[in-house]
Design a protein around this motif. Structure first.
Motif, PDB file in Angstrom:
ATOM      1  N   GLY A  55       0.794  -1.235   0.000  1.00 43.16           N
ATOM      2  CA  GLY A  55       0.000   0.000   0.000  1.00 43.16           C
ATOM      3  C   GLY A  55       0.822   1.280   0.000  1.00 43.16           C
ATOM      4  N   VAL A  56       1.987   1.245  -0.652  1.00 40.37           N
ATOM      5  CA  VAL A  56       2.763   2.489  -0.761  1.00 40.37           C
ATOM      6  C   VAL A  56       2.830   2.939  -2.226  1.00 40.37           C
ATOM      7  CG1 VAL A  56       4.145   2.079   1.312  1.00 40.37           C
ATOM      8  CG2 VAL A  56       4.993   1.271  -0.904  1.00 40.37           C
ATOM      9  N   ASP A  57       2.896   4.276  -2.408  1.00 43.85           N
ATOM     10  CA  ASP A  57       2.935   4.858  -3.749  1.00 43.85           C
ATOM     11  C   ASP A  57       4.358   4.994  -4.265  1.00 43.85           C
ATOM     12  OD1 ASP A  57       0.104   5.502  -3.587  1.00 43.85           O
ATOM     13  OD2 ASP A  57       0.724   7.056  -2.158  1.00 43.85           O
ATOM     14  N   ALA A  58       5.307   4.926  -3.348  1.00 46.65           N
ATOM     15  CA  ALA A  58       6.710   5.111  -3.730  1.00 46.65           C
ATOM     16  C   ALA A  58       7.568   4.429  -2.679  1.00 46.65           C
ATOM     17  CB  ALA A  58       7.046   6.603  -3.811  1.00 46.65           C
ATOM     18  N   LEU A  59       8.830   4.181  -3.046  1.00 45.17           N
ATOM     19  CA  LEU A  59       9.758   3.548  -2.109  1.00 45.17           C
ATOM     20  C   LEU A  59      11.093   4.268  -2.226  1.00 45.17           C
ATOM     21  CD1 LEU A  59      10.209   1.133  -0.108  1.00 45.17           C
ATOM     22  CD2 LEU A  59      11.071  -0.146  -2.078  1.00 45.17           C
ATOM     23  N   VAL A  93      17.736   5.282  -4.526  1.00 42.31           N
ATOM     24  CA  VAL A  93      16.776   5.082  -5.608  1.00 42.31           C
ATOM     25  C   VAL A  93      15.393   5.452  -5.111  1.00 42.31           C
ATOM     26  CG1 VAL A  93      16.011   3.524  -7.424  1.00 42.31           C
ATOM     27  CG2 VAL A  93      18.047   2.973  -6.105  1.00 42.31           C
ATOM     28  N   LEU A  94      14.675   6.200  -5.927  1.00 43.40           N
ATOM     29  CA  LEU A  94      13.262   6.453  -5.669  1.00 43.40           C
ATOM     30  C   LEU A  94      12.466   5.677  -6.715  1.00 43.40           C
ATOM     31  CD1 LEU A  94      11.055   7.989  -4.111  1.00 43.40           C
ATOM     32  CD2 LEU A  94      11.234   9.782  -5.864  1.00 43.40           C
ATOM     33  N   VAL A  95      11.644   4.742  -6.234  1.00 41.93           N
ATOM     34  CA  VAL A  95      10.852   3.901  -7.128  1.00 41.93           C
ATOM     35  C   VAL A  95       9.387   4.304  -6.995  1.00 41.93           C
ATOM     36  CG1 VAL A  95      10.202   1.540  -7.751  1.00 41.93           C
ATOM     37  CG2 VAL A  95      12.462   1.998  -6.754  1.00 41.93           C
ATOM     38  N   THR A  96       8.746   4.571  -8.120  1.00 43.78           N
ATOM     39  CA  THR A  96       7.301   4.815  -8.148  1.00 43.78           C
ATOM     40  C   THR A  96       6.704   3.825  -9.149  1.00 43.78           C
ATOM     41  OG1 THR A  96       7.240   6.368  -9.994  1.00 43.78           O
ATOM     42  CG2 THR A  96       7.817   7.279  -7.829  1.00 43.78           C
ATOM     43  N   PRO A  97       5.374   3.786  -9.283  1.00 43.59           N
ATOM     44  CA  PRO A  97       4.797   2.837 -10.242  1.00 43.59           C
ATOM     45  C   PRO A  97       5.294   3.047 -11.675  1.00 43.59           C
ATOM     46  CG  PRO A  97       3.120   3.590  -8.732  1.00 43.59           C
ATOM     47  CD  PRO A  97       4.340   4.415  -8.437  1.00 43.59           C
ATOM     48  N   ASP A  98       5.667   4.279 -12.038  1.00 45.45           N
ATOM     49  CA  ASP A  98       6.059   4.551 -13.422  1.00 45.45           C
ATOM     50  C   ASP A  98       7.528   4.859 -13.600  1.00 45.45           C
ATOM     51  OD1 ASP A  98       3.228   4.701 -13.861  1.00 45.45           O
ATOM     52  OD2 ASP A  98       3.348   6.715 -12.986  1.00 45.45           O
ATOM     53  N   THR A  99       8.198   5.243 -12.517  1.00 42.08           N
ATOM     54  CA  THR A  99       9.564   5.731 -12.662  1.00 42.08           C
ATOM     55  C   THR A  99      10.484   5.062 -11.639  1.00 42.08           C
ATOM     56  OG1 THR A  99       9.309   7.502 -11.041  1.00 42.08           O
ATOM     57  CG2 THR A  99       8.697   8.020 -13.322  1.00 42.08           C
ATOM     58  N   ALA A 100      11.760   5.119 -11.935  1.00 44.52           N
ATOM     59  CA  ALA A 100      12.783   4.734 -10.963  1.00 44.52           C
ATOM     60  C   ALA A 100      13.973   5.629 -11.252  1.00 44.52           C
ATOM     61  CB  ALA A 100      13.157   3.268 -11.104  1.00 44.52           C
ATOM     62  N   THR A 101      14.386   6.398 -10.250  1.00 46.90           N
ATOM     63  CA  THR A 101      15.440   7.386 -10.444  1.00 46.90           C
ATOM     64  C   THR A 101      16.591   7.079  -9.504  1.00 46.90           C
ATOM     65  OG1 THR A 101      13.748   9.024 -10.936  1.00 46.90           O
ATOM     66  CG2 THR A 101      15.966   9.854 -10.481  1.00 46.90           C
ATOM     67  N   LEU A 102      17.792   7.058 -10.072  1.00 46.78           N
ATOM     68  CA  LEU A 102      18.995   6.836  -9.280  1.00 46.78           C
ATOM     69  C   LEU A 102      19.587   8.185  -8.902  1.00 46.78           C
ATOM     70  CD1 LEU A 102      21.308   5.051  -8.200  1.00 46.78           C
ATOM     71  CD2 LEU A 102      22.246   5.021 -10.514  1.00 46.78           C
ATOM     72  N   TYR A 103      19.763   8.401  -7.600  1.00 50.28           N
ATOM     73  CA  TYR A 103      20.375   9.633  -7.107  1.00 50.28           C
ATOM     74  C   TYR A 103      21.799   9.352  -6.668  1.00 50.28           C
ATOM     75  CZ  TYR A 103      15.779  11.838  -6.905  1.00 50.28           C
ATOM     76  OH  TYR A 103      14.567  12.376  -7.237  1.00 50.28           O
ATOM     77  N   ALA A 149       4.652  14.224   2.547  1.00 49.04           N
ATOM     78  CA  ALA A 149       4.567  12.781   2.283  1.00 49.04           C
ATOM     79  C   ALA A 149       4.244  12.050   3.585  1.00 49.04           C
ATOM     80  CB  ALA A 149       5.885  12.282   1.720  1.00 49.04           C
ATOM     81  N   GLU A 150       3.594  10.901   3.444  1.00 51.29           N
ATOM     82  CA  GLU A 150       3.371  10.044   4.614  1.00 51.29           C
ATOM     83  C   GLU A 150       4.397   8.921   4.563  1.00 51.29           C
ATOM     84  OE1 GLU A 150       0.028   6.950   6.383  1.00 51.29           O
ATOM     85  OE2 GLU A 150      -0.476   8.233   4.674  1.00 51.29           O
ATOM     86  N   LEU A 151       5.291   8.876   5.546  1.00 48.62           N
ATOM     87  CA  LEU A 151       6.382   7.903   5.510  1.00 48.62           C
ATOM     88  C   LEU A 151       5.958   6.599   6.174  1.00 48.62           C
ATOM     89  CD1 LEU A 151       9.083  10.571   6.085  1.00 48.62           C
ATOM     90  CD2 LEU A 151       9.121   8.921   4.215  1.00 48.62           C
ATOM     91  N   VAL A 152       6.255   5.475   5.514  1.00 46.23           N
ATOM     92  CA  VAL A 152       5.780   4.165   5.954  1.00 46.23           C
ATOM     93  C   VAL A 152       6.986   3.241   6.158  1.00 46.23           C
ATOM     94  CG1 VAL A 152       4.340   2.175   5.373  1.00 46.23           C
ATOM     95  CG2 VAL A 152       3.671   4.481   4.602  1.00 46.23           C
ATOM     96  N   ALA A 153       7.143   2.739   7.388  1.00 46.54           N
ATOM     97  CA  ALA A 153       8.261   1.840   7.700  1.00 46.54           C
ATOM     98  C   ALA A 153       8.006   0.461   7.109  1.00 46.54           C
ATOM     99  CB  ALA A 153       8.425   1.733   9.220  1.00 46.54           C
ATOM    100  N   LEU A 154       8.931  -0.017   6.268  1.00 47.24           N
ATOM    101  CA  LEU A 154       8.819  -1.353   5.670  1.00 47.24           C
ATOM    102  C   LEU A 154      10.062  -2.157   6.055  1.00 47.24           C
ATOM    103  CD1 LEU A 154       7.636  -0.327   2.098  1.00 47.24           C
ATOM    104  CD2 LEU A 154       6.220  -1.172   3.982  1.00 47.24           C
TER     105      LEU A 154
END
Lengths: 353, 353
Positions: B19-23, B45-55, B115-120
């Motif tokens: 249930g997260v929109d991004a990681l 890395v920021l992963v979303t349903p459409d994108t993944a960006t390496l910082y 943002a709402e931060l979710v511990a995984l």
């Protein structure tokens, strides 16, 4: 070595200042700094105004008793947490926010529902900046070994040698003496010298190269740190000029070391000299850092630092200058700040180039 | 090697389940597993349903482009956080609770107030259990090197040698080949063999000793892990009996490896055999673990494990028996779980004693 008495008293004053009734310490270097106990993987300390208890598991019962004067409680998590919980009801309990993971904090909250957990940053790291006599002796021994090994390996830094073989020879000698590397040895020759952190590669050293060798010994839990730049044959006029500018900056910064001096001012002394030689941009890092249980710790010697030198600190002074595609120089000494100035702990000669 | 495509798709399904929109991924081994990028100190890395960006920062621009197919954004924290914030307004953003410190989370909260931060916990570690073809090749290469070095150093495991010199010789040969130790080599001879993690000491090996040698190569970011117990001369009848019991347990557990088998059942196969030989208590650790970017990772092969074997896992099988003050034996192989069973990746011979 057991540093518990003095540090614990200082810590209790800092805890009072932070408004916490207790402090839970789990970061290994901080546990060791408070207790003397060297467990790599299971040591924690609960500090209150009246008590300090070392928690570890049964693998370390004997070792903990030998190394630390503190009372022990032998248990594994989660029993560890349950035991500590008895002392924490209704208390404000500080923890190391810089080190405890979010999952680790969730564990504490689960087992200590009646405690109020308070995130603290850098409290013990601050106390660790001032070394005890035993710690100074340990760092001195590490540096003495590093000096000895550097002297033994210096004759191998010649044209035809591979950087990696020099690094390996240094490490082997440290290891045979029961020590280890404080960090991956840097051996950066010729144009590779332009990389401040150029780890030893397969490059073959050539006549006329400068070689930057940054090495430290890790001995009995304490670190040393030193850099020398050495010449193979006769370097270019340009690199000789850079070498002498860095040496001038380093010696000027060292000469200014004494209690009460601001770390930022030391950085400025070296930076101004290099800027005067047209090398301000080429000095692309800070002047130095503290050394002890960790090879990089406080104080920070950089332009933005708020730190002020005090007797008992062990620091590096390490200006450098890096010219992309051409080469680089760094010269680093390890110093003890004394009551009336400093003592240089690193004794390897600096070459005339 | 770039594993991004398959793993990212699996990760997105797992994110949907959680249930997260991004990681937000910052643990180095997880960053590498998702992107192929090997930066030791600044990769996220920021992963979303459409994108993944390496910082990462400007020191690594070229390296990141060579190693990873993902789009990059070059910045240092806190600019990194500020850039990512643009994509996170009003989103539920997962983070790695097992790795992110409390201070690190406070930073994210400061820069991502909307943002709402979710511990995984363990989300990417779970995906990492199934290796890609490239990863299997990397582990195979590490183990091949370890086998070669073990064979070269085996003749030095004789009466009169020091444990530490054997360990150092192994490490030197790994290092000369451009690899390193996956962990501190264990060389535990005679009575020291009773310590499951007896790191090489100054003890001199004696005739009749068993020597437990546990070693791994770390090569191109991947690990291997293998243990052999070898005999010097003729060990006591008691220790020969222990050796053969451990070998029987190890071979039986290996023979049972295939997809669908519960890790806990494998542990039980080995443990029952050792118990039948009166050595159940002497087998004081779990049967094995996964190996990959970390030398200890999932799955866990122990009695309490919920893990089930699947094709593409790389695991160790390593029963042992330890008799205090007498000696010990451990035999460990590295296995790839295949579609229809297993392939043993470690090829060093097991001796007859």
């Amino acid at each position: 070595m057991d540093n518990s008495t003095g540090r614990l008293e200082q810590l209790r004053r800092a805890m009072q200042g932070a408004g916490v009734d207790a402090l839970w310490v789990s970061y290994p270097a901080n546990v060791r700094a408070l207790t003397g106990f060297t467990s790599p993987d299971d040591g924690k300390v609960l500090v209150t105004p009246d008590t300090a208890t070392l928690y570890t598991d049964s693998r370390y019962t004997v070792q903990a008793r030998e190394e630390s004067g503190l009372p022990q409680h032998i248990a594994r998590p989660p029993e560890t947490f349950k035991h500590a919980a008895e002392h924490l009801k209704g208390k404000r309990v500080g923890f190391e926010a810089d080190h405890l993971t979010v999952a680790g904090l969730e564990d504490l909250k689960e087992y200590w529902p009646d405690a109020e957990l308070v995130a603290l940053r850098g409290m013990i790291q601050g106390l660790r900046q001032i070394k005890t006599e035993d710690e100074i002796a340990a760092i001195r021994a590490a540096q003495d070994l590093a000096d000895q090994v550097f002297g033994e390996v210096r004759p191998l830094m010649v044209a035809g040698a591979r950087e990696r073989d020099i690094a390996l020879e240094i490490e082997m000698r440290l290891r045979k003496a029961g020590a280890g590397n404080a960090f991956d040895i840097i051996v950066a020759s010729g144009p590779r010298g332009a990389m401040p952190h150029g780890h030893a590669s397969a490059r073959v050293i050539e006549d006329g190269d400068l070689i930057t060798v940054d090495m430290g010994a890790y001995l009995n839990g304490y670190n040393s740190d030193m850099t020398r730049t050495v010449a193979v044959g006769t370097p270019s006029d340009e690199m000789r000029r850079v070498y002498n500018a860095v040496l001038e900056a380093e010696e000027a910064a060292i000469a200014a070391v004494k209690p009460g001096v601001r770390a930022a001012d030391l950085d400025k002394i070296a930076r101004d000299i290099l800027t005067g030689h047209g090398l301000g941009e080429a000095f692309a890092h800070s002047l130095g850092h503290g050394v002890g249980l960790e090879v990089h710790e406080g104080p920070g010697l950089r332009g933005t630092s708020e730190d002020v030198l005090a007797a008992g600190m062990v620091i590096t002074i390490e200006p450098g200058a890096y010219l992309p595609d051409v080469g680089g120089v760094r010269i680093e000494d390890l110093l003890l700040v004394t009551e009336d100035g400093y003592e240089v702990l690193s004794h390897s000669p600096k070459e005339t180039v």
